[in-house]
Design a protein around this motif. Sequence first.
Motif, short mmCIF file in Angstrom:
data_model
loop_
_atom_site.label_atom_id
_atom_site.label_comp_id
_atom_site.label_asym_id
_atom_site.label_seq_id
_atom_site.Cartn_x
_atom_site.Cartn_y
_atom_site.Cartn_z
N UNK A 112 0.82 -1.21 0.00
CA UNK A 112 0.00 0.00 0.00
C UNK A 112 0.85 1.25 0.00
N UNK A 113 2.01 1.19 0.67
CA UNK A 113 2.87 2.37 0.76
C UNK A 113 3.34 2.83 -0.62
N UNK A 114 3.52 1.92 -1.55
CA UNK A 114 3.96 2.29 -2.89
C UNK A 114 2.83 2.94 -3.70
N UNK A 115 1.61 2.84 -3.20
CA UNK A 115 0.48 3.56 -3.79
C UNK A 115 0.25 4.89 -3.07
N UNK A 116 1.10 5.22 -2.09
CA UNK A 116 0.93 6.41 -1.26
C UNK A 116 -0.38 6.38 -0.48
N UNK A 117 -0.77 5.19 -0.08
CA UNK A 117 -1.97 5.00 0.74
C UNK A 117 -1.52 4.61 2.15
N UNK A 118 -1.94 5.32 3.19
CA UNK A 118 -1.55 4.96 4.56
C UNK A 118 -1.99 3.54 4.88
#
Length: 262
Positions: A112-118
């Motif tokens: 998820x971090x690589x989608x900039x989603x917390x």
Amino acid sequence: MSERSILLTNDDGIESVGFRALYDALSEFADVTAVAPATDQSAVGRKMSSDAVVTEHELGYALEGTPADCTVAGLEALCPDVDMVVSGVNKGANIGAYVLGRSGTVSAAVEAAFFDVPAIALSMYVPPGGDVPWHEKATDPRDYREATRAASYFVKHAEPAGVFEQCDYLNVNAPMPTEDAEPADMEVTYPSELYDMTATFDNGTVRLHDRIWERMSSGDIPDPEGTDRRAIVDGKVSVSPLTAPHTTHHHQALDALAETYL
């Protein structure tokens, strides 16, 4: 404030007790969509599939795939407008630096971090010992109440407080409460660097063994204050703020080698 939207996944599988406990807890105040493995995918790390069959489920979607698959499938195709990814509750702690890359629970949050989603990875320490093997414990949703309490707290408050401006995801580990236990305190931690894997070779087979769990059971751990393992052994909720990219700063030794290459 509008209702939060959550993509909920895990690695124990969509039918696991901890997953349902977390789904019910978060659904009290958020719009939760399950995108989780159809079967147990523990310890697969960030393994990815090229195709993953999707089946509709009463909680959302079950995938014939890995936790990382679930994050990508959810954020790209099945529920792309969510505010946060929550992964868990894993039955068993995910603590120590050496564990992070192996854990499917943590890997879903890293993806998820690589989608900039917390994202929040959530696990529960099930202590060994006693007459019941650890994997046969934690069969009641109430066994996960420390973990779901911590998850609800962070889903509500972490992003407004600016937590994710300083880290990519949170790795949260909670103790398994006893029947009359008071709510556990919380400690901000960093992943322990203790490593105690062993291997023996016998008659054509290598047997790998992680001795750390036995050491935790006996209290024989040298982890200092501030580590995730020390906090969980002391009965606290451990929360480690982590980043996803595997990078470091330039440094003189490597720069010098690069300059003299060829």
